[in-house]
Design a protein around this motif. Sequence first.
Motif, PDB file in Angstrom:
ATOM      1  N   PRO A   1      32.436  49.830  46.259  1.00 37.84           N
ATOM      2  CA  PRO A   1      31.674  49.968  44.957  1.00 37.84           C
ATOM      3  C   PRO A   1      32.553  49.953  43.585  1.00 37.84           C
ATOM      4  CG  PRO A   1      31.194  51.466  46.702  1.00 37.84           C
ATOM      5  CD  PRO A   1      32.276  50.908  47.071  1.00 37.84           C
ATOM      6  N   SER A   2      32.229  49.243  42.639  1.00 40.47           N
ATOM      7  CA  SER A   2      32.669  49.013  41.376  1.00 40.47           C
ATOM      8  C   SER A   2      33.352  50.190  40.764  1.00 40.47           C
ATOM      9  CB  SER A   2      31.830  48.395  40.366  1.00 40.47           C
ATOM     10  OG  SER A   2      31.263  47.272  40.950  1.00 40.47           O
ATOM     11  N   GLU A   3      32.575  51.676  40.941  1.00 42.09           N
ATOM     12  CA  GLU A   3      33.199  52.727  40.404  1.00 42.09           C
ATOM     13  C   GLU A   3      34.475  52.980  40.979  1.00 42.09           C
ATOM     14  OE1 GLU A   3      29.920  52.111  41.651  1.00 42.09           O
ATOM     15  OE2 GLU A   3      29.900  53.984  42.550  1.00 42.09           O
ATOM     16  N   LYS A   4      34.470  52.812  42.386  1.00 34.36           N
ATOM     17  CA  LYS A   4      35.785  53.284  43.136  1.00 34.36           C
ATOM     18  C   LYS A   4      36.915  52.134  43.022  1.00 34.36           C
ATOM     19  CE  LYS A   4      37.056  54.828  47.664  1.00 34.36           C
ATOM     20  NZ  LYS A   4      36.776  54.805  49.090  1.00 34.36           N
ATOM     21  N   LEU A   5      36.541  50.877  42.799  1.00 29.26           N
ATOM     22  CA  LEU A   5      37.243  49.698  42.805  1.00 29.26           C
ATOM     23  C   LEU A   5      37.857  49.909  41.311  1.00 29.26           C
ATOM     24  CD1 LEU A   5      37.791  47.450  44.772  1.00 29.26           C
ATOM     25  CD2 LEU A   5      36.029  46.286  43.592  1.00 29.26           C
ATOM     26  N   GLY A   6      37.296  50.441  40.356  1.00 22.79           N
ATOM     27  CA  GLY A   6      38.101  50.497  39.334  1.00 22.79           C
ATOM     28  C   GLY A   6      37.811  48.989  38.285  1.00 22.79           C
ATOM     29  N   LYS A   7      37.034  48.212  38.804  1.00 25.65           N
ATOM     30  CA  LYS A   7      36.683  46.965  38.224  1.00 25.65           C
ATOM     31  C   LYS A   7      35.300  46.604  38.635  1.00 25.65           C
ATOM     32  CE  LYS A   7      39.435  43.852  41.147  1.00 25.65           C
ATOM     33  NZ  LYS A   7      40.169  42.794  41.199  1.00 25.65           N
ATOM     34  N   GLN A   8      34.814  45.354  38.178  1.00 24.29           N
ATOM     35  CA  GLN A   8      33.637  45.101  38.818  1.00 24.29           C
ATOM     36  C   GLN A   8      33.846  44.225  40.107  1.00 24.29           C
ATOM     37  OE1 GLN A   8      30.087  44.856  37.531  1.00 24.29           O
ATOM     38  NE2 GLN A   8      30.142  44.119  39.575  1.00 24.29           N
ATOM     39  N   ARG A   9      32.707  44.922  41.145  1.00 24.20           N
ATOM     40  CA  ARG A   9      33.058  44.481  42.479  1.00 24.20           C
ATOM     41  C   ARG A   9      32.580  42.910  42.402  1.00 24.20           C
ATOM     42  NH1 ARG A   9      28.709  44.660  46.769  1.00 24.20           N
ATOM     43  NH2 ARG A   9      27.460  45.549  45.248  1.00 24.20           N
TER      44      ARG A   9
ATOM     45  N   ASP B   1      48.475  50.371  58.982  1.00 23.37           N
ATOM     46  CA  ASP B   1      47.245  50.857  58.971  1.00 23.37           C
ATOM     47  C   ASP B   1      46.623  50.889  57.372  1.00 23.37           C
ATOM     48  OD1 ASP B   1      46.676  50.519  61.483  1.00 23.37           O
ATOM     49  OD2 ASP B   1      47.205  52.553  61.993  1.00 23.37           O
ATOM     50  N   TYR B   2      47.400  51.864  56.827  1.00 27.87           N
ATOM     51  CA  TYR B   2      47.070  52.012  55.408  1.00 27.87           C
ATOM     52  C   TYR B   2      46.653  50.953  54.678  1.00 27.87           C
ATOM     53  CZ  TYR B   2      47.719  53.224  50.373  1.00 27.87           C
ATOM     54  OH  TYR B   2      47.726  53.196  49.252  1.00 27.87           O
ATOM     55  N   LEU B   3      47.332  49.883  54.687  1.00 30.00           N
ATOM     56  CA  LEU B   3      47.442  48.520  53.834  1.00 30.00           C
ATOM     57  C   LEU B   3      45.969  47.936  54.335  1.00 30.00           C
ATOM     58  CD1 LEU B   3      50.980  46.964  54.395  1.00 30.00           C
ATOM     59  CD2 LEU B   3      49.906  47.915  52.263  1.00 30.00           C
ATOM     60  N   ILE B   4      45.426  48.277  55.368  1.00 30.40           N
ATOM     61  CA  ILE B   4      43.903  47.774  55.138  1.00 30.40           C
ATOM     62  C   ILE B   4      42.885  48.814  55.426  1.00 30.40           C
ATOM     63  CG2 ILE B   4      44.959  45.548  56.459  1.00 30.40           C
ATOM     64  CD1 ILE B   4      43.469  46.782  59.069  1.00 30.40           C
ATOM     65  N   THR B   5      43.239  49.788  55.234  1.00 29.72           N
ATOM     66  CA  THR B   5      42.134  51.063  55.255  1.00 29.72           C
ATOM     67  C   THR B   5      41.985  51.632  53.901  1.00 29.72           C
ATOM     68  OG1 THR B   5      43.596  52.443  56.034  1.00 29.72           O
ATOM     69  CG2 THR B   5      42.262  51.451  57.594  1.00 29.72           C
ATOM     70  N   ARG B   6      43.089  51.449  53.180  1.00 33.07           N
ATOM     71  CA  ARG B   6      43.211  52.148  51.705  1.00 33.07           C
ATOM     72  C   ARG B   6      41.945  51.976  51.017  1.00 33.07           C
ATOM     73  NH1 ARG B   6      44.878  47.560  48.359  1.00 33.07           N
ATOM     74  NH2 ARG B   6      44.848  46.109  49.730  1.00 33.07           N
ATOM     75  N   GLY B   7      41.524  53.043  50.141  1.00 33.05           N
ATOM     76  CA  GLY B   7      40.697  52.354  49.219  1.00 33.05           C
ATOM     77  C   GLY B   7      41.343  51.559  48.006  1.00 33.05           C
ATOM     78  N   TYR B   8      40.782  51.617  46.926  1.00 33.69           N
ATOM     79  CA  TYR B   8      41.394  50.610  46.134  1.00 33.69           C
ATOM     80  C   TYR B   8      42.446  51.261  45.331  1.00 33.69           C
ATOM     81  CZ  TYR B   8      41.740  45.912  44.237  1.00 33.69           C
ATOM     82  OH  TYR B   8      42.121  44.771  43.799  1.00 33.69           O
TER      83      TYR B   8
END
Lengths: 348, 348
Positions: A245-253, A341-348
Amino acid sequence: MSSEATEERVLDAVRARRELVNEALDEDVPMSEPERLYEATRYLLQAGGKRLRPTVTLLTAEALADVEPLSEEYRSFPALDGSDLDVMAAAASIEVIQSFTLIHDDIMDDDDLRRGVPAVHKEYDTETAILAGDTLYAKAFELMTQTGADPQDGLEAVRLLATTCTKICEGQAFDIEFENRTEVLPDEYLDMIELKTAVLYGAAASTAAVLMGADDETVEALYRYGIDSGCAFQIQDDVLDLTVPSEKLGKQRGSDLVENKETLITLHARQQGVDVDGLVTADTVDGVTEDAVDAAVGELNDAGSIDYARDKAQELTDRAKSHLEVLPDNEARSLLEDIADYLITRGY
Amino acid sequence: MSSEATEERVLDAVRARRELVNEALDEDVPMSEPERLYEATRYLLQAGGKRLRPTVTLLTAEALADVEPLSEEYRSFPALDGSDLDVMAAAASIEVIQSFTLIHDDIMDDDDLRRGVPAVHKEYDTETAILAGDTLYAKAFELMTQTGADPQDGLEAVRLLATTCTKICEGQAFDIEFENRTEVLPDEYLDMIELKTAVLYGAAASTAAVLMGADDETVEALYRYGIDSGCAFQIQDDVLDLTVPSEKLGKQRGSDLVENKETLITLHARQQGVDVDGLVTADTVDGVTEDAVDAAVGELNDAGSIDYARDKAQELTDRAKSHLEVLPDNEARSLLEDIADYLITRGY
């Protein structure tokens, strides 16, 4: 382990080393004259960053030496023959190269922001940014000669750093070239991100092994760990742009779609006959709606393109972790698995 | 010896090595992909140049080994302990660094021409020129690891190359800074040209000694030979701009004055109270007359500024040659003396 627990463990490991890495960078790239040049040279180094690559270097050293994480001084670290070396100098060297490439990339891509602050060529000017990058480039090589490792191993680490830099330049050139090409195959894209992004992870993961006198098989396996997890990281970046989601991404999805940035996902979709150029009609990130992005993501999902990328990232991560089997089974190795694992499971 | 005879001997020595250096550069920086990047990377290397710096490297090797010039293979050259090394790789490395700095400097100074052809950022574009420079930078370090010298010496040569590159960046930054300063002292100018120009001569002159296992005193003396003759070369450049007829210079005599470029001469004249800014009123090189240049040169002569620069260049050249006394008295050393003389007696 849950991905939240993995993320927490990785971030703890990174945090525990970040201060040490930052101190090393401050010592190893000190202020000097001309002041403006050195301010610009240190500016991005001081702007922060997770220090993931140097953390990988330090952890591979600990895994190889089979010591408790953070139990040995990095500046005086046991090589495999019992002699001492400064593995922190190597870790700092890798981070300095990363910083140099970001400064020059930002000039080439005319990006205004980096790590939440103005890019060096915006804060200073293009001339100073070119020179700041060139200065960091030299410092990185100087650092790599200062580890106190066996000279043969030291020279090999310099050679690894040099060939890595050549590949990064090739990757950036391919990236620029692809923007002007009508067709890019997914495999060409994978080759490009390996060069542009993953080889520096490869160097970060194998340089301590080179310096500590590990055998060729171990060096090669750690290099492949870096390459595979670095590629997975980059692919996952593209997946996250569409799915977080954009909010979590810190930019427009979906901003990659609006900006017509090709990714493994869009290249796969094109091969499936999807009209990628027509997926999102908005011309600017501000002009796109969540509904429009949802519809585009839906089409890419239907074409199997998002799963294709996600599967590719998972496959690379599994392979990355399997390379770690050359290492003794210890806490540091387990953290390196977690990082993959973290590199592909991390949030943004 | 007359300056014409010296010049002829130097140009013969350079010509005899140029083809070998060019072959080495072609082999050591081969075409690869992406094609456009590698074309740009090789473009300036192939545009020619005297190859003075690699010639100095090769001659110092021959002087140290005390062998007849051109009697030994440069790719398999005798080190002082009897082992073999590839001294041509080191010579090529120095020339590759020179080429990288020219490409980036031309971007920074927005110069259109270099060696009679369009600058790389004009023939290609700025992005490609930045990357071509960065690629050469990496190649130079790779080459320096490939001499086959004793690893300790190889590592020391890499360190010398890295610190040299840092200084070149500092020199270029000072040069840019001085353009915006109201007052620059002659000594500051001398420090700047040492960093910007002379340190690469220092590296060219001492890197073979490092790789061949010469003692510190010899290495240091050869480094100073390079520094002093490199500084003399740069100062003489400024003298020639005022004293050599336009036809011979290949450009308008006095162009530095028209373009308000500060030199050791103008900085000295300012200290003597000369109104340097009012010396030439023309705004463009095309608008200046020979009479106006004559008048300006007359004023600078009266202030003793041209003699000051000429004396400084001669003093540095004498000192440069005295450093060569650490070498065996042989033909190669004599050629190195000639090169120091040539740098301040050459026509343009």
